[in-house]
Design a protein around this motif. Structure first.
Motif, PDB file in Angstrom:
ATOM      1  N   ASP A  20     -15.978 -11.662   1.719  1.00 55.15           N
ATOM      2  CA  ASP A  20     -14.789 -11.430   0.895  1.00 55.15           C
ATOM      3  C   ASP A  20     -13.877 -10.600   1.391  1.00 55.15           C
ATOM      4  OD1 ASP A  20     -13.266 -12.180  -1.460  1.00 55.15           O
ATOM      5  OD2 ASP A  20     -14.542 -10.976  -2.737  1.00 55.15           O
ATOM      6  N   VAL A  21     -12.800 -10.481   0.845  1.00 53.69           N
ATOM      7  CA  VAL A  21     -11.710  -9.345   1.365  1.00 53.69           C
ATOM      8  C   VAL A  21     -10.753  -9.422   0.006  1.00 53.69           C
ATOM      9  CG1 VAL A  21      -9.564  -8.623   2.488  1.00 53.69           C
ATOM     10  CG2 VAL A  21     -11.436 -10.160   3.456  1.00 53.69           C
ATOM     11  N   ASP A  22     -10.726  -8.044  -0.554  1.00 46.65           N
ATOM     12  CA  ASP A  22      -9.764  -7.609  -1.443  1.00 46.65           C
ATOM     13  C   ASP A  22      -9.422  -6.381  -1.334  1.00 46.65           C
ATOM     14  OD1 ASP A  22     -11.413  -5.548  -2.399  1.00 46.65           O
ATOM     15  OD2 ASP A  22     -12.756  -6.876  -3.578  1.00 46.65           O
ATOM     16  N   GLY A  23      -8.302  -5.809  -1.958  1.00 47.69           N
ATOM     17  CA  GLY A  23      -7.810  -4.515  -1.728  1.00 47.69           C
ATOM     18  C   GLY A  23      -6.615  -4.221  -2.394  1.00 47.69           C
ATOM     19  N   HIS A  24      -6.119  -3.235  -2.013  1.00 45.49           N
ATOM     20  CA  HIS A  24      -4.677  -2.671  -2.578  1.00 45.49           C
ATOM     21  C   HIS A  24      -3.611  -2.253  -1.364  1.00 45.49           C
ATOM     22  CE1 HIS A  24      -7.335  -2.584  -6.095  1.00 45.49           C
ATOM     23  NE2 HIS A  24      -6.603  -2.645  -6.872  1.00 45.49           N
ATOM     24  N   LYS A  25      -2.448  -2.358  -1.957  1.00 46.48           N
ATOM     25  CA  LYS A  25      -1.348  -1.375  -0.972  1.00 46.48           C
ATOM     26  C   LYS A  25      -0.894  -0.443  -1.742  1.00 46.48           C
ATOM     27  CE  LYS A  25       2.852  -1.906   1.676  1.00 46.48           C
ATOM     28  NZ  LYS A  25       3.700  -2.648   2.166  1.00 46.48           N
ATOM     29  N   LYS A  26      -0.756   0.700  -1.129  1.00 46.44           N
ATOM     30  CA  LYS A  26       0.028   1.742  -1.753  1.00 46.44           C
ATOM     31  C   LYS A  26       1.253   1.603  -1.662  1.00 46.44           C
ATOM     32  CE  LYS A  26      -3.335   5.324  -0.925  1.00 46.44           C
ATOM     33  NZ  LYS A  26      -3.711   6.728  -0.318  1.00 46.44           N
ATOM     34  N   GLU A  27       2.185   2.002  -2.891  1.00 46.28           N
ATOM     35  CA  GLU A  27       3.554   2.149  -2.647  1.00 46.28           C
ATOM     36  C   GLU A  27       4.067   3.316  -3.522  1.00 46.28           C
ATOM     37  OE1 GLU A  27       5.605  -1.705  -2.709  1.00 46.28           O
ATOM     38  OE2 GLU A  27       3.791  -2.640  -3.210  1.00 46.28           O
ATOM     39  N   PHE A  28       5.104   3.580  -2.911  1.00 47.54           N
ATOM     40  CA  PHE A  28       5.749   5.267  -3.487  1.00 47.54           C
ATOM     41  C   PHE A  28       6.992   4.723  -4.020  1.00 47.54           C
ATOM     42  CE2 PHE A  28       2.653   6.341  -0.269  1.00 47.54           C
ATOM     43  CZ  PHE A  28       1.981   7.282  -1.068  1.00 47.54           C
ATOM     44  N   LYS A  29       7.111   4.854  -5.512  1.00 49.49           N
ATOM     45  CA  LYS A  29       8.374   4.619  -6.438  1.00 49.49           C
ATOM     46  C   LYS A  29       9.093   5.827  -6.081  1.00 49.49           C
ATOM     47  CE  LYS A  29       6.340   1.280  -9.275  1.00 49.49           C
ATOM     48  NZ  LYS A  29       6.291   1.050 -10.619  1.00 49.49           N
ATOM     49  N   ASN A  30       8.685   6.961  -5.670  1.00 48.78           N
ATOM     50  CA  ASN A  30       9.184   8.195  -5.398  1.00 48.78           C
ATOM     51  C   ASN A  30       8.210   8.982  -4.723  1.00 48.78           C
ATOM     52  OD1 ASN A  30       8.176   9.930  -7.513  1.00 48.78           O
ATOM     53  ND2 ASN A  30       9.615   9.124  -8.924  1.00 48.78           N
ATOM     54  N   THR A  31       8.613  10.067  -4.549  1.00 48.64           N
ATOM     55  CA  THR A  31       7.668  11.106  -3.660  1.00 48.64           C
ATOM     56  C   THR A  31       6.446  11.475  -4.527  1.00 48.64           C
ATOM     57  OG1 THR A  31       9.082  13.060  -4.282  1.00 48.64           O
ATOM     58  CG2 THR A  31       9.501  11.950  -2.011  1.00 48.64           C
ATOM     59  N   LEU A  32       6.460  11.572  -5.764  1.00 51.91           N
ATOM     60  CA  LEU A  32       5.620  11.906  -6.697  1.00 51.91           C
ATOM     61  C   LEU A  32       4.372  10.896  -7.112  1.00 51.91           C
ATOM     62  CD1 LEU A  32       7.255  15.048  -8.393  1.00 51.91           C
ATOM     63  CD2 LEU A  32       5.656  14.930  -6.558  1.00 51.91           C
ATOM     64  N   ASP A  33       5.279   9.635  -7.293  1.00 52.42           N
ATOM     65  CA  ASP A  33       4.687   8.544  -8.106  1.00 52.42           C
ATOM     66  C   ASP A  33       4.017   7.366  -7.166  1.00 52.42           C
ATOM     67  OD1 ASP A  33       3.937   6.657 -10.051  1.00 52.42           O
ATOM     68  OD2 ASP A  33       6.015   6.155 -10.349  1.00 52.42           O
ATOM     69  N   GLU A  34       2.779   7.256  -7.010  1.00 51.13           N
ATOM     70  CA  GLU A  34       2.052   6.579  -6.141  1.00 51.13           C
ATOM     71  C   GLU A  34       1.655   5.268  -7.048  1.00 51.13           C
ATOM     72  OE1 GLU A  34      -2.240   6.472  -4.316  1.00 51.13           O
ATOM     73  OE2 GLU A  34      -0.935   8.033  -3.653  1.00 51.13           O
ATOM     74  N   HIS A  35       1.927   4.003  -6.606  1.00 52.77           N
ATOM     75  CA  HIS A  35       1.301   2.699  -7.342  1.00 52.77           C
ATOM     76  C   HIS A  35       0.688   2.119  -6.338  1.00 52.77           C
ATOM     77  CE1 HIS A  35       1.992  -0.577  -9.960  1.00 52.77           C
ATOM     78  NE2 HIS A  35       2.303  -1.179  -9.034  1.00 52.77           N
ATOM     79  N   LEU A  36      -0.446   1.477  -6.966  1.00 50.95           N
ATOM     80  CA  LEU A  36      -1.162   0.387  -6.170  1.00 50.95           C
ATOM     81  C   LEU A  36      -0.896  -0.831  -6.451  1.00 50.95           C
ATOM     82  CD1 LEU A  36      -4.729   2.210  -6.343  1.00 50.95           C
ATOM     83  CD2 LEU A  36      -3.252   2.137  -4.449  1.00 50.95           C
ATOM     84  N   THR A  37      -0.624  -1.731  -5.411  1.00 56.60           N
ATOM     85  CA  THR A  37      -0.665  -3.165  -5.734  1.00 56.60           C
ATOM     86  C   THR A  37      -1.586  -3.923  -5.374  1.00 56.60           C
ATOM     87  OG1 THR A  37       2.011  -2.888  -5.674  1.00 56.60           O
ATOM     88  CG2 THR A  37       0.960  -5.202  -5.392  1.00 56.60           C
ATOM     89  N   GLU A  38      -2.261  -4.791  -6.179  1.00 58.66           N
ATOM     90  CA  GLU A  38      -3.634  -5.240  -5.824  1.00 58.66           C
ATOM     91  C   GLU A  38      -2.962  -6.486  -4.952  1.00 58.66           C
ATOM     92  OE1 GLU A  38      -7.170  -7.974  -7.916  1.00 58.66           O
ATOM     93  OE2 GLU A  38      -5.745  -6.999  -9.147  1.00 58.66           O
ATOM     94  N   LEU A  39      -3.844  -6.972  -3.969  1.00 60.26           N
ATOM     95  CA  LEU A  39      -3.782  -7.822  -3.162  1.00 60.26           C
ATOM     96  C   LEU A  39      -4.245  -9.097  -3.632  1.00 60.26           C
ATOM     97  CD1 LEU A  39      -4.405  -6.287   0.472  1.00 60.26           C
ATOM     98  CD2 LEU A  39      -2.045  -6.490  -0.654  1.00 60.26           C
ATOM     99  N   LYS A  40      -3.634 -10.068  -3.920  1.00 59.99           N
ATOM    100  CA  LYS A  40      -4.058 -11.479  -4.299  1.00 59.99           C
ATOM    101  C   LYS A  40      -4.095 -12.464  -3.172  1.00 59.99           C
ATOM    102  CE  LYS A  40      -2.409 -10.894  -9.229  1.00 59.99           C
ATOM    103  NZ  LYS A  40      -3.139  -9.824  -9.693  1.00 59.99           N
ATOM    104  N   LEU A  41      -5.264 -12.622  -2.596  1.00 60.60           N
ATOM    105  CA  LEU A  41      -5.410 -13.106  -1.525  1.00 60.60           C
ATOM    106  C   LEU A  41      -6.105 -14.581  -1.711  1.00 60.60           C
ATOM    107  CD1 LEU A  41      -6.958 -10.127   0.576  1.00 60.60           C
ATOM    108  CD2 LEU A  41      -4.584 -11.202   0.415  1.00 60.60           C
ATOM    109  N   SER A  42      -5.643 -15.653  -1.268  1.00 63.27           N
ATOM    110  CA  SER A  42      -6.300 -16.864  -1.140  1.00 63.27           C
ATOM    111  C   SER A  42      -7.400 -16.903  -0.206  1.00 63.27           C
ATOM    112  CB  SER A  42      -5.145 -18.009  -0.645  1.00 63.27           C
ATOM    113  OG  SER A  42      -4.993 -17.990   0.717  1.00 63.27           O
ATOM    114  N   ASN A  43      -8.289 -17.890  -0.288  1.00 61.45           N
ATOM    115  CA  ASN A  43      -9.466 -18.098   0.371  1.00 61.45           C
ATOM    116  C   ASN A  43      -9.139 -18.082   1.943  1.00 61.45           C
ATOM    117  OD1 ASN A  43     -11.398 -17.659  -1.624  1.00 61.45           O
ATOM    118  ND2 ASN A  43     -11.586 -19.869  -1.989  1.00 61.45           N
ATOM    119  N   ASP A  44      -7.854 -18.895   2.278  1.00 57.26           N
ATOM    120  CA  ASP A  44      -7.606 -18.971   3.454  1.00 57.26           C
ATOM    121  C   ASP A  44      -6.774 -17.673   4.068  1.00 57.26           C
ATOM    122  OD1 ASP A  44      -7.996 -21.484   3.593  1.00 57.26           O
ATOM    123  OD2 ASP A  44      -5.997 -22.479   3.230  1.00 57.26           O
TER     124      ASP A  44
END
Length: 167
Positions: free
Chosen positions: A58-82
């Motif tokens: 199984d694989v899951d995870g998040h991508k870090k994204e920065f809306k500005n220099t102080l605000d970090e946002h995690l986006t969950e990876l929604k992965l298909s089985n393929d």
């Protein structure tokens, strides 16, 4: 009148010291050379006890994204089985080199891989680096790795993130 010490014992002593110094310099040179230019490493050499053929994959995870220099946002990876299978295959086929330190504290991806055991890794897509969240996952003492061939891993992650954000 100058007296020159020509004892055999003194000459042997100086030759021995000179020989030991030369050997020490050669040993240090080879150690330094092996640290600077490392051999390519396969995934099974980087991960501790990894079994890519595990039935519990199984694989899951998040991508870090920065809306500005102080605000970090995690986006969950929604992965298909393929996509999970493709990511594991790309990681299995990746080639690494050991580097002395990472250029970043964390990567832009936090990935959890469950196979025969769970691995938590940070991936830095800019510097193409892999950093273990838990040191026991690769039996290391702060070892860092750079992808010399990522087998399309970062492209797969970027595409899956784009699909998640588009939804």
């Amino acid at each position: 009148m100058i007296i020159i010490n020509t004892s055999v014992k003194g000459k042997k002593y100086r030759v021995s010291i000179a020989f030991l110094l030369i050997v020490a310099v050669v040993v240090v040179f080879f150690i330094f050379k092996s640290e600077v230019k490392s051999e390519p490493l396969a995934s099974v050499e980087v991960f501790n006890d990894i079994d890519f053929k595990s039935n519990n994959a199984d694989v899951d995870g998040h991508k870090k994204e920065f809306k500005n220099t102080l605000d970090e946002h995690l986006t969950e990876l929604k992965l298909s089985n393929d996509e999970k299978t493709l990511i594991l295959t790309a990681l299995e086929n990746s080639v690494f080199e050991r580097i002395p330190n990472a250029n970043t504290s964390d990567g832009d991806y936090l990935i959890n891989i469950s196979l025969n055991k769970r691995y938590e890794i940070y991936l830095d897509s800019t510097n193409k680096q892999l950093i273990f969240a838990n040191e026991h996952d690769n039996d290391s003492n702060h070892r860092y790795y750079k992808f010399t061939n990522d087998s399309g891993l970062f492209k797969l992650l970027e595409e899956s993130t784009k699909e998640t954000l588009d939804k």
